[in-house]
Design a protein around this motif. Structure first.
Motif, short mmCIF file in Angstrom:
data_model
loop_
_atom_site.label_atom_id
_atom_site.label_comp_id
_atom_site.label_asym_id
_atom_site.label_seq_id
_atom_site.Cartn_x
_atom_site.Cartn_y
_atom_site.Cartn_z
N UNK A 93 0.81 -1.22 0.00
CA UNK A 93 0.00 0.00 0.00
C UNK A 93 0.84 1.28 0.00
N UNK A 94 1.83 1.33 -0.88
CA UNK A 94 2.69 2.51 -0.93
C UNK A 94 2.91 2.92 -2.37
N UNK A 95 2.99 4.22 -2.59
CA UNK A 95 3.35 4.73 -3.89
C UNK A 95 4.45 5.76 -3.70
N UNK A 96 5.72 5.39 -3.95
CA UNK A 96 6.82 6.34 -3.75
C UNK A 96 6.85 7.36 -4.87
N UNK A 97 5.91 8.30 -4.81
CA UNK A 97 5.72 9.22 -5.93
C UNK A 97 6.28 10.62 -5.68
N UNK A 98 6.70 10.92 -4.49
CA UNK A 98 7.31 12.21 -4.25
C UNK A 98 8.27 12.10 -3.07
N UNK A 99 9.14 13.06 -2.93
CA UNK A 99 10.23 12.97 -1.97
C UNK A 99 9.75 12.87 -0.54
N UNK A 100 8.61 13.49 -0.21
CA UNK A 100 8.16 13.51 1.17
C UNK A 100 7.60 12.17 1.64
N UNK A 101 7.28 11.29 0.71
CA UNK A 101 6.74 9.98 1.08
C UNK A 101 7.88 9.06 1.48
N UNK A 102 7.73 8.39 2.64
CA UNK A 102 8.78 7.47 3.11
C UNK A 102 8.17 6.08 3.31
N UNK A 103 8.06 5.32 2.26
CA UNK A 103 7.36 4.03 2.36
C UNK A 103 8.19 2.97 3.07
N UNK A 104 7.50 2.00 3.60
CA UNK A 104 8.14 0.87 4.26
C UNK A 104 8.06 -0.35 3.34
N UNK A 105 9.08 -1.18 3.39
CA UNK A 105 9.05 -2.42 2.63
C UNK A 105 9.90 -3.47 3.32
N UNK A 106 9.51 -4.74 3.10
CA UNK A 106 10.23 -5.87 3.67
C UNK A 106 11.20 -6.45 2.64
N UNK A 107 12.33 -6.89 3.13
CA UNK A 107 13.31 -7.59 2.29
C UNK A 107 13.57 -8.94 2.95
N UNK A 108 13.46 -9.99 2.14
CA UNK A 108 13.66 -11.34 2.65
C UNK A 108 14.90 -11.96 2.00
N UNK A 109 15.75 -12.57 2.81
CA UNK A 109 16.96 -13.18 2.29
C UNK A 109 18.02 -13.28 3.37
N UNK A 110 19.30 -13.21 2.95
CA UNK A 110 20.40 -13.35 3.91
C UNK A 110 21.45 -12.26 3.79
#
Length: 209
Positions: free
Chosen positions: A24-41
């Motif tokens: 539920x994120x759209x990184x469309x402008x500088x003020x937006x700071x979206x969160x995301x998960x990264x899976x791996x090692x």
């Protein structure tokens, strides 16, 4: 969509990174700071690649969970054609999932005309997108028809998890077993359950306020 056509393209190609997941994120402008998960090692290599990409002006490691990490990103003025198209069509990026060399997205459009405009923009920008499935959202006629905004895959996995005792204490089935039954990775199952649960809460409990 191929990895290099969206943000974090090079970081997604790190061999020890299995999956990147936006919600539920759209990184469309500088003020937006979206969160995301990264899976791996290999998170050190991921962070190195991510911080060298032009779309990223700031990357912060927020939290860790088993084999995943939660990050917050501040995006620079360089955003991908896909994100610009989503914003221009008043659409919402419900989720974005990157695995190996490609991305999959779940996008909600206000109407068919906006979807058509978005498709035209993708063709104009030479973005290699393919439509996997599409469904219409309509008001329910009675309580039995309420879908709570769940995707078919989320509903199916949540139902099977409940039926097989995943939410019992102790659990009667593990996350890995659920994932194997659906022929997906444990990380994919985690994402589906988390998004589905979030959607249920958003459509029920939060609506009571």
């Amino acid at each position: 969509m191929t990895a290099d056509e969206f943000v974090l393209g090079d970081a997604l190609l790190v061999p020890e990174i299995d999956r990147i997941e936006f919600e539920r994120v759209v990184p469309a402008r500088k003020s937006v700071m979206p969160f995301f998960w990264v899976w791996g090692t290999d998170f050190d290599e991921f962070e190195y690649e991510a911080e060298t990409e032009p779309e990223i002006s700031k990357l912060v490691h927020v939290d860790s969970f088993e084999d995943g990490r939660l990050y917050r990103a501040e995006w620079s003025q360089y955003v991908s054609g896909l994100v610009r198209g989503i914003k221009q069509c008043d659409a919402v990026l419900l989720s974005g999932t990157g695995e190996k060399d490609h991305w999959e997205f779940e996008i909600r459009f206000p109407n068919k005309d906006d979807l058509t405009d978005f498709s035209s923009q993708c063709i104009e920008k030479e973005l290699e997108l393919s439509l996997e499935r599409m469904h219409m959202v309509s008001p329910p006629s009675n309580d039995r028809d309420i879908g709570y905004g769940l995707t078919p895959r989320q509903r199916e996995l949540l139902t099977e998890a409940a039926k097989n005792g995943y939410y019992e204490e102790p659990r009667a089935v593990s996350l890995q077993e659920l994932a194997e039954d659906f022929d997906i990775s444990a990380a994919s199952a985690t994402g589906l359950l988390r998004r589905g649960t979030h959607q249920l809460i958003d459509s029920t409990i939060l609506q009571e306020r």
